[in-house]
Design an enzyme around this catalytic site. Sequence first.
Site, PDB file in Angstrom:
ATOM      1  N   LYS A  88      30.287  48.759  66.376  1.00 27.86           N
ATOM      2  CA  LYS A  88      29.977  48.918  64.936  1.00 27.86           C
ATOM      3  C   LYS A  88      28.843  49.898  64.681  1.00 27.86           C
ATOM      4  CE  LYS A  88      28.398  44.962  66.722  1.00 27.86           C
ATOM      5  NZ  LYS A  88      28.890  43.700  67.170  1.00 27.86           N
ATOM      6  N   VAL A 115      34.026  44.284  63.455  1.00 27.50           N
ATOM      7  CA  VAL A 115      33.525  43.398  62.389  1.00 27.50           C
ATOM      8  C   VAL A 115      34.189  42.028  62.522  1.00 27.50           C
ATOM      9  CG1 VAL A 115      33.211  43.082  59.903  1.00 27.50           C
ATOM     10  CG2 VAL A 115      33.355  45.392  60.824  1.00 27.50           C
ATOM     11  N   ILE A 119      38.278  37.430  63.971  1.00 23.84           N
ATOM     12  CA  ILE A 119      38.963  37.285  62.668  1.00 23.84           C
ATOM     13  C   ILE A 119      39.647  38.619  62.334  1.00 23.84           C
ATOM     14  CG2 ILE A 119      38.672  36.777  60.211  1.00 23.84           C
ATOM     15  CD1 ILE A 119      36.042  35.376  60.901  1.00 23.84           C
ATOM     16  N   GLY A 170      26.627  35.203  75.354  1.00 24.20           N
ATOM     17  CA  GLY A 170      27.253  36.530  75.201  1.00 24.20           C
ATOM     18  C   GLY A 170      27.499  36.952  73.763  1.00 24.20           C
ATOM     19  N   ASP A 184      22.793  44.576  62.736  1.00 26.22           N
ATOM     20  CA  ASP A 184      24.196  44.386  63.095  1.00 26.22           C
ATOM     21  C   ASP A 184      25.047  44.150  61.834  1.00 26.22           C
ATOM     22  OD1 ASP A 184      26.281  43.619  65.289  1.00 26.22           O
ATOM     23  OD2 ASP A 184      26.282  41.904  63.934  1.00 26.22           O
ATOM     24  N   LYS A 188      28.066  46.465  60.057  1.00 25.84           N
ATOM     25  CA  LYS A 188      29.377  45.922  59.678  1.00 25.84           C
ATOM     26  C   LYS A 188      29.643  46.167  58.187  1.00 25.84           C
ATOM     27  CE  LYS A 188      29.289  42.513  63.400  1.00 25.84           C
ATOM     28  NZ  LYS A 188      28.743  41.227  63.855  1.00 25.84           N
TER      29      LYS A 188
HETATM   30  P1  NAP Z   1      27.592  44.356  77.493  1.00 26.57           P
HETATM   31  O1  NAP Z   1      27.895  42.998  78.005  1.00 26.57           O
HETATM   32  O2  NAP Z   1      26.192  44.850  77.496  1.00 26.57           O
HETATM   33  O3  NAP Z   1      28.499  45.398  78.314  1.00 26.57           O
HETATM   34  C1  NAP Z   1      28.337  46.788  78.229  1.00 26.57           C
HETATM   35  C2  NAP Z   1      29.156  47.434  79.332  1.00 26.57           C
HETATM   36  O4  NAP Z   1      29.116  48.843  79.154  1.00 26.57           O
HETATM   37  C3  NAP Z   1      28.623  47.145  80.743  1.00 26.57           C
HETATM   38  O5  NAP Z   1      29.700  46.871  81.601  1.00 26.57           O
HETATM   39  C4  NAP Z   1      27.961  48.465  81.161  1.00 26.57           C
HETATM   40  O6  NAP Z   1      28.076  48.736  82.534  1.00 26.57           O
HETATM   41  C5  NAP Z   1      28.810  49.459  80.396  1.00 26.57           C
HETATM   42  N1  NAP Z   1      28.089  50.702  80.135  1.00 26.57           N
HETATM   43  C6  NAP Z   1      26.941  50.871  79.445  1.00 26.57           C
HETATM   44  N2  NAP Z   1      26.595  52.171  79.438  1.00 26.57           N
HETATM   45  C7  NAP Z   1      27.537  52.822  80.128  1.00 26.57           C
HETATM   46  C8  NAP Z   1      27.732  54.191  80.486  1.00 26.57           C
HETATM   47  N3  NAP Z   1      26.882  55.127  80.102  1.00 26.57           N
HETATM   48  N4  NAP Z   1      28.822  54.523  81.213  1.00 26.57           N
HETATM   49  C9  NAP Z   1      29.700  53.560  81.603  1.00 26.57           C
HETATM   50  N5  NAP Z   1      29.588  52.250  81.296  1.00 26.57           N
HETATM   51  C10 NAP Z   1      28.500  51.897  80.579  1.00 26.57           C
HETATM   52  O7  NAP Z   1      28.104  44.517  75.988  1.00 26.57           O
HETATM   53  P2  NAP Z   1      29.217  43.645  75.232  1.00 26.57           P
HETATM   54  O8  NAP Z   1      28.587  42.407  74.688  1.00 26.57           O
HETATM   55  O9  NAP Z   1      30.444  43.544  76.045  1.00 26.57           O
HETATM   56  O10 NAP Z   1      29.476  44.557  73.928  1.00 26.57           O
HETATM   57  C11 NAP Z   1      30.217  45.744  74.029  1.00 26.57           C
HETATM   58  C12 NAP Z   1      30.509  46.274  72.627  1.00 26.57           C
HETATM   59  O11 NAP Z   1      31.240  45.299  71.891  1.00 26.57           O
HETATM   60  C13 NAP Z   1      29.263  46.576  71.775  1.00 26.57           C
HETATM   61  O12 NAP Z   1      29.546  47.679  70.945  1.00 26.57           O
HETATM   62  C14 NAP Z   1      29.101  45.328  70.938  1.00 26.57           C
HETATM   63  O13 NAP Z   1      28.431  45.575  69.728  1.00 26.57           O
HETATM   64  C15 NAP Z   1      30.561  45.008  70.680  1.00 26.57           C
HETATM   65  N6  NAP Z   1      30.840  43.612  70.339  1.00 26.57           N
HETATM   66  C16 NAP Z   1      30.362  42.602  71.129  1.00 26.57           C
HETATM   67  C17 NAP Z   1      30.657  41.287  70.809  1.00 26.57           C
HETATM   68  C18 NAP Z   1      30.137  40.154  71.620  1.00 26.57           C
HETATM   69  O14 NAP Z   1      30.321  38.995  71.202  1.00 26.57           O
HETATM   70  N7  NAP Z   1      29.525  40.392  72.769  1.00 26.57           N
HETATM   71  C19 NAP Z   1      31.448  41.017  69.688  1.00 26.57           C
HETATM   72  C20 NAP Z   1      31.943  42.078  68.901  1.00 26.57           C
HETATM   73  C21 NAP Z   1      31.624  43.377  69.246  1.00 26.57           C
HETATM   74  P3  NAP Z   1      27.342  47.834  83.661  1.00 26.57           P
HETATM   75  O15 NAP Z   1      28.007  46.484  83.558  1.00 26.57           O
HETATM   76  O16 NAP Z   1      27.637  48.518  84.928  1.00 26.57           O
HETATM   77  O17 NAP Z   1      25.900  47.795  83.286  1.00 26.57           O
HETATM   78  N1  HSE Z   2      26.111  40.323  68.140  1.00 26.78           N
HETATM   79  C1  HSE Z   2      27.221  40.205  67.277  1.00 26.78           C
HETATM   80  C2  HSE Z   2      27.159  38.855  66.562  1.00 26.78           C
HETATM   81  C3  HSE Z   2      28.500  40.310  68.050  1.00 26.78           C
HETATM   82  O1  HSE Z   2      26.390  37.991  67.003  1.00 26.78           O
HETATM   83  O2  HSE Z   2      27.864  38.690  65.572  1.00 26.78           O
HETATM   84  C4  HSE Z   2      29.726  40.315  67.163  1.00 26.78           C
HETATM   85  O3  HSE Z   2      29.785  41.469  66.397  1.00 26.78           O
END
Ligand code: NAP
Ligand code: HSE
Length: 424
Positions: A88, A115, A119, A170, A184, A188
């Site tokens: 986002k 977002v 959902i 997470g 955040d 959104k």
């Molecule tokens: P995360 O757990 O921090 O994972 C990030 C991943 O990206 C890691 O595997 C990291 O590699 C990799 N990475 C970072 N920089 C990189 C680079 N330069 N080249 C290659 N790989 C790279 O993050 P996440 O929670 O999965 O979130 C990912 C995205 O989804 C974000 O945009 C977040 O806002 C969105 N999102 C997350 C959630 C949630 O509930 N977590 C919900 C909705 C949206 P390493 O593992 O090797 O460090």
């Molecule tokens: N950090 C975000 C949240 C992940 O807690 O809603 C989902 O976008």
Amino acid sequence: MIGLGTVGVGVVRLLEQERHLALKKIAVRDLKKERGVALPCELTASVPEIIEDPEIEIVIEVMGGEQPALDFIRRAIERRKHVVTANKELLAKHGPELFALARDNGVAIFFEASVAGGIPLISTIHKGLEANRISAVIGILNGTTNFILSRMEEEGESYQSALARAQKLGFAEADPTNDVDGHDVAYKLSILSALAHGRFVRPESIYRQGIRKVSAADIAQAREFGYRVKLVGMTCLADPDSAGGALSVRVHPMLVPLSHPLAAVSGSNNGILVRGHAVGEITMVGPGAGQMPTASAVVGDAINLASALALPDFASYFQPEIDPTWAATAEPGDFRCPFYLNLSVSDVPGVIGQIGTIFGNHDISIQSIIQRGVQDRGASVIILTQAVLDSNMASALAELQQRDFLLEIVNAMRIFQPEAIHAP
Ligand code: NAP
Ligand code: HSE
């Protein structure tokens, strides 16, 4: 796929059961890290290996952050790859450029996971409500803060401990200040503005307050008055009769009446109201963050994209019409709603009278007022007002701060009054 963290691992798990789609390569930073999942393909530390691979048609970006994600996605689009992203921050800050670039290159950007996690909000607004002029999208859009506020109220857990738990589960962003300070939700809201009103909003022009100042005492006090504290975001037409006009876009904690559906949205769930001129008002509630709900949205996008790959020029069908210029925003001071105030004052004669006079001078009508003596520390005064203009409340609080009897404005929170935010 770029990234194999919380969301990426969820995508791998979900794709294990998918017969028609396969991951060809996954890019990560650290090739040695234990991933806790059977790897379906080669890992690489080189993102260009994915972007330059002519066989790869869809790039899934789940690495997060602004850079280098922006450069990676630009290059993927220029190599005519379709993009699925959960990012986002990237879309809110660079949406106008990226959607124009995708259009020029005949590819699609899918962003359901960006977002409200699991959902299907994006596809509902974009496709399901296409016949509507949407006047407002209002809701609880951050799972981490909703989880923290719920734990503080239901379990009496401290803010810090609930935040640590959300990080462990997470939900939280890599930098959790993005969650607790409302960034955040602002990202959104920018994306929802583009979908619902046709233009992205610059995140820095969104009025924003986070939840750091919300205390257990405020939560308990709100409950006594029949409210629950929620972090509420909204993007509304400032003038409901003027589509294309300025948008009122804001995020801040609010006291939501216990009888309202948003008050029942608990834990890491999100809840969103959408108002359209034909449909009226719909409410969607569900998991707003976390591994599998977010992976559900990412993989859903990938399946949709993949099923259309064989069709000619399909990308424009999937892309919302978004004006490449940023939306104009209304003055934050023009927003109108009731307020909850928690003031710490010296317990001396005439204080309540002086507060009443100051509020009267700023056109603020008090609905209820409670004073409680606090040992050795004056008194605590809790006030609920009728609906007031934000600008009037700001000037009244500034005047209060000049008075010797005021020890501290402990908190000032808005009260959610759905009927004050114009009806469809
Ligand atoms: P995360 O757990 O921090 O994972 C990030 C991943 O990206 C890691 O595997 C990291 O590699 C990799 N990475 C970072 N920089 C990189 C680079 N330069 N080249 C290659 N790989 C790279 O993050 P996440 O929670 O999965 O979130 C990912 C995205 O989804 C974000 O945009 C977040 O806002 C969105 N999102 C997350 C959630 C949630 O509930 N977590 C919900 C909705 C949206 P390493 O593992 O090797 O460090
Ligand atoms: N950090 C975000 C949240 C992940 O807690 O809603 C989902 O976008």
